[in-house]
Scaffold this motif. Structure first.
Motif, PDB file in Angstrom:
ATOM      1  N   THR A 108      48.580  46.428  41.989  1.00 35.95           N
ATOM      2  CA  THR A 108      47.104  45.056  42.146  1.00 35.95           C
ATOM      3  C   THR A 108      45.823  45.193  41.656  1.00 35.95           C
ATOM      4  O   THR A 108      45.741  43.941  40.836  1.00 35.95           O
ATOM      5  N   ALA A 109      45.747  46.463  40.799  1.00 35.09           N
ATOM      6  CA  ALA A 109      44.925  46.434  39.828  1.00 35.09           C
ATOM      7  C   ALA A 109      45.287  46.201  38.866  1.00 35.09           C
ATOM      8  O   ALA A 109      44.830  44.753  38.277  1.00 35.09           O
ATOM      9  N   ALA A 110      46.673  46.131  37.981  1.00 35.23           N
ATOM     10  CA  ALA A 110      46.815  45.163  36.598  1.00 35.23           C
ATOM     11  C   ALA A 110      46.632  43.491  37.050  1.00 35.23           C
ATOM     12  O   ALA A 110      46.469  42.961  36.376  1.00 35.23           O
ATOM     13  N   HIS A 111      47.081  43.907  38.428  1.00 33.75           N
ATOM     14  CA  HIS A 111      46.643  41.513  39.185  1.00 33.75           C
ATOM     15  C   HIS A 111      45.674  41.697  38.724  1.00 33.75           C
ATOM     16  O   HIS A 111      44.753  40.330  37.831  1.00 33.75           O
ATOM     17  N   VAL A 112      44.458  41.911  39.628  1.00 34.23           N
ATOM     18  CA  VAL A 112      42.941  41.740  39.179  1.00 34.23           C
ATOM     19  C   VAL A 112      42.449  41.727  38.620  1.00 34.23           C
ATOM     20  O   VAL A 112      41.581  40.819  37.491  1.00 34.23           O
ATOM     21  N   ALA A 113      42.925  42.814  36.993  1.00 34.38           N
ATOM     22  CA  ALA A 113      42.581  43.030  35.997  1.00 34.38           C
ATOM     23  C   ALA A 113      42.955  41.227  34.250  1.00 34.38           C
ATOM     24  O   ALA A 113      42.387  41.499  33.759  1.00 34.38           O
ATOM     25  N   GLY A 114      44.253  40.543  35.103  1.00 29.67           N
ATOM     26  CA  GLY A 114      44.734  39.333  34.393  1.00 29.67           C
ATOM     27  C   GLY A 114      45.933  40.274  33.390  1.00 29.67           C
ATOM     28  O   GLY A 114      45.804  39.792  32.823  1.00 29.67           O
ATOM     29  N   ALA A 115      46.037  42.021  33.755  1.00 27.62           N
ATOM     30  CA  ALA A 115      46.711  42.171  32.889  1.00 27.62           C
ATOM     31  C   ALA A 115      48.075  41.718  33.046  1.00 27.62           C
ATOM     32  O   ALA A 115      49.313  41.922  32.130  1.00 27.62           O
ATOM     33  N   PRO A 161      27.983  42.614  36.355  1.00 23.88           N
ATOM     34  CA  PRO A 161      27.931  41.680  37.119  1.00 23.88           C
ATOM     35  C   PRO A 161      28.093  40.848  36.885  1.00 23.88           C
ATOM     36  O   PRO A 161      28.662  39.382  37.368  1.00 23.88           O
ATOM     37  N   PHE A 162      27.897  40.595  35.425  1.00 27.52           N
ATOM     38  CA  PHE A 162      28.656  39.207  34.371  1.00 27.52           C
ATOM     39  C   PHE A 162      29.954  38.775  34.627  1.00 27.52           C
ATOM     40  O   PHE A 162      30.012  37.813  33.936  1.00 27.52           O
ATOM     41  N   LEU A 163      30.433  40.075  34.635  1.00 26.45           N
ATOM     42  CA  LEU A 163      32.261  39.645  33.732  1.00 26.45           C
ATOM     43  C   LEU A 163      32.502  38.660  34.893  1.00 26.45           C
ATOM     44  O   LEU A 163      32.285  39.105  36.288  1.00 26.45           O
ATOM     45  N   GLU A 164      33.634  38.402  33.595  1.00 28.25           N
ATOM     46  CA  GLU A 164      34.192  37.086  34.346  1.00 28.25           C
ATOM     47  C   GLU A 164      35.721  37.600  34.667  1.00 28.25           C
ATOM     48  O   GLU A 164      36.201  38.001  33.754  1.00 28.25           O
ATOM     49  N   GLN A 165      36.024  37.045  35.635  1.00 25.17           N
ATOM     50  CA  GLN A 165      37.479  37.712  36.240  1.00 25.17           C
ATOM     51  C   GLN A 165      38.179  36.180  35.007  1.00 25.17           C
ATOM     52  O   GLN A 165      37.924  35.243  35.404  1.00 25.17           O
ATOM     53  N   SER A 166      39.746  36.736  34.532  1.00 24.06           N
ATOM     54  CA  SER A 166      40.749  36.701  34.266  1.00 24.06           C
ATOM     55  C   SER A 166      41.652  36.181  34.319  1.00 24.06           C
ATOM     56  O   SER A 166      42.688  37.702  35.122  1.00 24.06           O
ATOM     57  N   ALA A 167      42.476  34.329  35.560  1.00 24.42           N
ATOM     58  CA  ALA A 167      44.031  35.418  36.082  1.00 24.42           C
ATOM     59  C   ALA A 167      44.998  35.511  35.110  1.00 24.42           C
ATOM     60  O   ALA A 167      45.239  36.002  33.483  1.00 24.42           O
ATOM     61  N   PRO A 168      46.177  36.718  36.024  1.00 23.85           N
ATOM     62  CA  PRO A 168      46.994  36.778  35.062  1.00 23.85           C
ATOM     63  C   PRO A 168      48.203  35.691  34.926  1.00 23.85           C
ATOM     64  O   PRO A 168      47.629  35.002  35.160  1.00 23.85           O
ATOM     65  N   VAL A 169      48.717  36.523  33.887  1.00 25.90           N
ATOM     66  CA  VAL A 169      49.723  34.643  32.943  1.00 25.90           C
ATOM     67  C   VAL A 169      50.598  34.554  34.448  1.00 25.90           C
ATOM     68  O   VAL A 169      50.987  35.884  34.276  1.00 25.90           O
ATOM     69  N   ASP A 170      50.643  33.690  34.994  1.00 22.92           N
ATOM     70  CA  ASP A 170      51.733  33.515  35.803  1.00 22.92           C
ATOM     71  C   ASP A 170      53.328  33.193  35.351  1.00 22.92           C
ATOM     72  O   ASP A 170      53.052  31.856  34.834  1.00 22.92           O
ATOM     73  N   CYS A 171      53.824  33.897  34.529  1.00 19.99           N
ATOM     74  CA  CYS A 171      54.996  33.134  33.431  1.00 19.99           C
ATOM     75  C   CYS A 171      55.981  33.181  34.381  1.00 19.99           C
ATOM     76  O   CYS A 171      57.080  33.097  33.008  1.00 19.99           O
TER      77      CYS A 171
END
Length: 230
Positions: A108-115, A161-171
């Motif tokens: 879950t952590a890897a997913h929300v971090a966009g890793a 608060p300013f950090l923008e979330q990057s979606a993980p690559v749906d490969c």
């Protein structure tokens, strides 16, 4: 962080604790405010040669538990020295709470971090498994399944608060491939075919595959460690 861990075959990805807590039940929440800065740490295929082998050579007589865990612990603990003015909480993937629950849910952590994208049963529309229990698995856009999630670094005093979330690559984007991935991971994981569900840039070396395929108790011999060291 990248400068400290990158040369040893680790990857770091930033996220806000709130992103992680928002999609989990309260029992799994990380005990920090939502805007707290955290990083998920992955080991890539090169970690074996860049970090583990030099670590084993250097610490040959002191290795008493799991060499990989100790190597990761060594490198993540050294990160603290890079930030002497900051509080850094390190949480390892193998740590559990008194309730026997893991201290954090690594995928879950890897997913929300966009890793890495965490593929789960809910990502398949026409589910062929009926009553079977199906576990999800993370796939990295570059390494496929040839990587591991090793820990979290949390900076409790830093709010972002300013950090923008990057979606993980749906490969693994097709239904057929997702079904194949979950089938391979759940029922045939030993052959590692699920790891190659996508075209990968780098995978574990034959030596590394042999190491991880060896039962933990016998890995010491593989590394040339004596019984005394064990």
């Amino acid at each position: 962080l990248r400068g400290a861990l990158g040369p040893f075959g680790f990857e770091v990805h930033a996220f806000k604790v709130g992103w992680y807590n928002a999609i989990l039940q309260p029992t799994f929440h990380l005990p920090y405010p939502d805007d707290t800065l955290a990083f998920v740490v992955l080991s890539t295929p090169s970690m074996f040669d860049k970090a583990l082998k030099p670590f084993v050579n250097k610490e040959r007589l002191k290795i008493i538990r799991d060499p990989v865990d100790q190597c990761v612990s060594h490198h993540l603990s050294r990160v603290k020295e890079k930030f002497p003015d900051q509080k850094v909480d390190v949480i390892f993937d193998y740590e559990i709470l008194p309730s026997r629950k893991p201290k954090f849910l690594a995928q879950t952590a890897a997913h929300v971090a966009g890793a890495a994208y965490y593929y789960q049963r809910k990502d398949v529309k026409l589910d062929p498994w009926g009553r079977k229990k199906i576990y999800g698995v993370c796939i990295h856009p570059k390494y496929g399944g040839w990587f591991a999630i090793r820990g979290l670094l949390v900076f409790p005093d830093i709010q972002v608060p300013f950090l923008e979330q990057s979606a993980p690559v749906d490969c693994v984007s097709t239904e057929e491939k997702r079904i194949e991935l979950l089938e391979q991971f759940n029922f045939h994981w030993q052959n590692s075919r699920y790891r190659d569900i996508i075209e990968v840039k780098e995978r574990y070396s034959e030596e590394q595959k042999a190491y991880f395929a060896t039962p933990p108790a016998e890995r010491f011999r593989l590394l040339g460690l004596t019984q005394e060291a064990q």
